[in-house]
Design a protein around this motif. Structure first.
Motif, PDB file in Angstrom:
ATOM      1  N   THR A 133       0.825  -1.201   0.000  1.00  0.00           N
ATOM      2  CA  THR A 133       0.000   0.000   0.000  1.00  0.00           C
ATOM      3  C   THR A 133       0.861   1.253   0.000  1.00  0.00           C
ATOM      4  O   THR A 133       0.629   2.190  -0.772  1.00  0.00           O
ATOM      5  N   GLU A 136       2.608   1.765  -3.331  1.00  0.00           N
ATOM      6  CA  GLU A 136       1.729   2.349  -4.343  1.00  0.00           C
ATOM      7  C   GLU A 136       1.527   3.842  -4.088  1.00  0.00           C
ATOM      8  O   GLU A 136       1.452   4.640  -5.030  1.00  0.00           O
ATOM      9  N   THR A 137       1.453   4.241  -2.830  1.00  0.00           N
ATOM     10  CA  THR A 137       1.337   5.659  -2.497  1.00  0.00           C
ATOM     11  C   THR A 137       2.569   6.416  -2.948  1.00  0.00           C
ATOM     12  O   THR A 137       2.469   7.517  -3.515  1.00  0.00           O
ATOM     13  N   ARG A 139       4.513   5.612  -5.361  1.00  0.00           N
ATOM     14  CA  ARG A 139       4.529   5.631  -6.828  1.00  0.00           C
ATOM     15  C   ARG A 139       3.561   6.676  -7.372  1.00  0.00           C
ATOM     16  O   ARG A 139       3.922   7.475  -8.248  1.00  0.00           O
ATOM     17  N   THR A 140       2.335   6.686  -6.856  1.00  0.00           N
ATOM     18  CA  THR A 140       1.299   7.529  -7.444  1.00  0.00           C
ATOM     19  C   THR A 140       1.307   8.962  -6.931  1.00  0.00           C
ATOM     20  O   THR A 140       0.944   9.887  -7.668  1.00  0.00           O
ATOM     21  N   ARG A 141       1.722   9.172  -5.688  1.00  0.00           N
ATOM     22  CA  ARG A 141       1.643  10.523  -5.121  1.00  0.00           C
ATOM     23  C   ARG A 141       2.983  11.219  -5.019  1.00  0.00           C
ATOM     24  O   ARG A 141       3.052  12.444  -4.993  1.00  0.00           O
ATOM     25  N   GLY A 143       5.745  10.016  -6.982  1.00  0.00           N
ATOM     26  CA  GLY A 143       6.458   9.813  -8.235  1.00  0.00           C
ATOM     27  C   GLY A 143       7.657   8.899  -8.180  1.00  0.00           C
ATOM     28  O   GLY A 143       8.519   8.960  -9.062  1.00  0.00           O
ATOM     29  N   ALA A 146       8.245   2.422  -9.669  1.00  0.00           N
ATOM     30  CA  ALA A 146       8.004   1.146  -8.996  1.00  0.00           C
ATOM     31  C   ALA A 146       9.239   0.269  -8.990  1.00  0.00           C
ATOM     32  O   ALA A 146       9.485  -0.482  -8.033  1.00  0.00           O
ATOM     33  N   ARG A 355       9.452  11.415 -11.974  1.00  0.00           N
ATOM     34  CA  ARG A 355       8.519  12.226 -12.738  1.00  0.00           C
ATOM     35  C   ARG A 355       7.926  13.305 -11.852  1.00  0.00           C
ATOM     36  O   ARG A 355       8.023  13.249 -10.642  1.00  0.00           O
ATOM     37  N   HIS A 357       5.552  15.008  -9.541  1.00  0.00           N
ATOM     38  CA  HIS A 357       4.578  14.445  -8.644  1.00  0.00           C
ATOM     39  C   HIS A 357       3.472  15.445  -8.379  1.00  0.00           C
ATOM     40  O   HIS A 357       3.651  16.653  -8.554  1.00  0.00           O
ATOM     41  N   SER A 358       2.355  14.936  -7.957  1.00  0.00           N
ATOM     42  CA  SER A 358       1.233  15.784  -7.588  1.00  0.00           C
ATOM     43  C   SER A 358       0.848  15.465  -6.160  1.00  0.00           C
ATOM     44  O   SER A 358       0.470  14.342  -5.867  1.00  0.00           O
TER      45      SER A 358
END
Length: 359
Positions: A133, A136-137, A139-141, A143, A146, A355, A357-358
């Protein structure tokens, strides 16, 4: 072949939290997997260090020979621009959970901290997290690619099953620091709805780290008229906490966010039915063996606790599921082996492909 590395950890290593427990267990298990992990102490001012504390931490890690594993409590608070490329090329960050996701932060403060942590992680050669979990956070938040993340879930030390005597009344146990994120007030509000039933409750956790949260919790207990039934033990050592697990009949964690939730699987190892909140990595840690409710919902928590208190057959079923799940989990040497692999695979250059990030 032995891998030698420093493990940079801020503050006192014996601090009674899940993150520090992970660090201690990793240091203990490392030699068994060919990892010579030496403790590198950093200032206790993190995650809000002074400039001097941040500079001293970077200097200490730069002076360490070879790879450096750095606890995220420190790494996430370091200014990325102050981390030299030569140091970043041999840094592995251990991220228990992003600092910017701590409960109680304003949206602005959370965004600022997430951006700062993403920048710091961009200077590192890799990352270790304690759950899929959290990976994934990141990676997605934040950047983090993985391919640069290794997941090393906490190990679980074998422990005896609690007898669950329910005598003279069932004891509900909660374990965790008294803080906004742990949200013990929701448990108190849930228990106030169950005042007509027999139960006692013990909440074991450091009540000095967040004085405002501790004061609010005591006030909530008094207002609900539950002071004779809810006991705050303060921080406990390992032996005292183990004894409390064995005295418990069921376990509850009302946390609003967890990067893993080590106390949940510790309770499951004792064969305790578990009621917790569906937050962060809690579902991953619980493995389908707990009764999960929405965070911050005392009504839903009261209903879940009532099932365990009122239905002995269901409580026994949940207890058996807890124990079976816990016995299926890896040990600390497994976690150490994953960390060793990440340290052994350091790249020659720090990350450059982060990358945007947001937060």
């Amino acid at each position: 072949m032995t891998i030698a590395a420093a493990f940079a950890i801020p503050g006192a290593l014996d601090t009674p939290t899940g993150g520090y427990e992970y660090d201690r267990k990793l240091l203990e298990a490392a030699p068994a997997v060919g990892l010579a992990l030496s403790h590198l102490p950093l200032s206790g001012g993190f995650p809000r260090p002074t400039r001097a504390e941040a500079e001293a931490a970077i200097a200490a890690m730069a002076a360490a020979p070879g790879p450096v594993l750095v606890d995220g409590l420190a790494l996430g608070a370091l200014p990325a621009e102050a981390i030299p490329e030569a140091l970043g090329a041999r840094l592995i960050a251990l991220c228990h959970h992003p600092l910017g996701l701590e409960t109680g932060l304003s949206a602005e403060a959370s965004a600022r901290m997430l951006a700062a942590e993403a920048a710091a992680l961009a200077r590192c050669a890799g990352v270790v997290t304690t759950s899929r979990t959290t990976a994934e956070t990141l990676r997605t938040r934040l950047g983090v690619p993985a391919a640069r993340i290794a997941v090393a879930p906490p190990g679980l030390t074998p422990a005896p099953r609690a007898p669950r005597r329910r005598d003279p009344a069932p004891m509900i146990l909660g374990v965790g620091t008294i803080s906004a994120r742990k949200d013990w007030g929701t448990l108190v509000a849930a228990l106030s709805r169950l005042a007509d039933r027999d139960w006692t409750c013990a909440i074991a956790g450091d009540d000095a780290r967040d004085p405002d949260a501790a004061q609010a919790l005591r006030a909530a207990i008094e207002t609900a008229g539950l002071a004779p039934r809810i006991r705050l033990t303060g921080a406990l050592g390992r032996a005292a906490l183990d004894a409390l697990y064995l005295d418990a009949d069921l376990f509850c964690l009302p946390s609003r966010y967890e990067g893993y939730g080590m106390v949940i699987v510790e309770a499951m190892m004792r064969g305790l039915p578990v009621v917790a909140c569906n937050a962060g990595a809690v579902p991953e840690a619980a493995g389908g063996a707990a009764r999960l409710v929405p965070p911050g919902d005392p009504e839903a928590m009261a209903k879940a606790l009532a099932v365990v208190l009122d239905d002995a057959e269901e409580a026994d079923r949940m207890a058996a599921a807890s124990r079976a799940h816990a016995l299926s989990l890896p040990g600390w040497e497994d976690a150490a082996r994953i960390v060793a692999g990440q340290l052994a695979g350091l790249r020659a250059e720090p990350l450059r492909d982060m990358r945007e990030h947001s937060a």
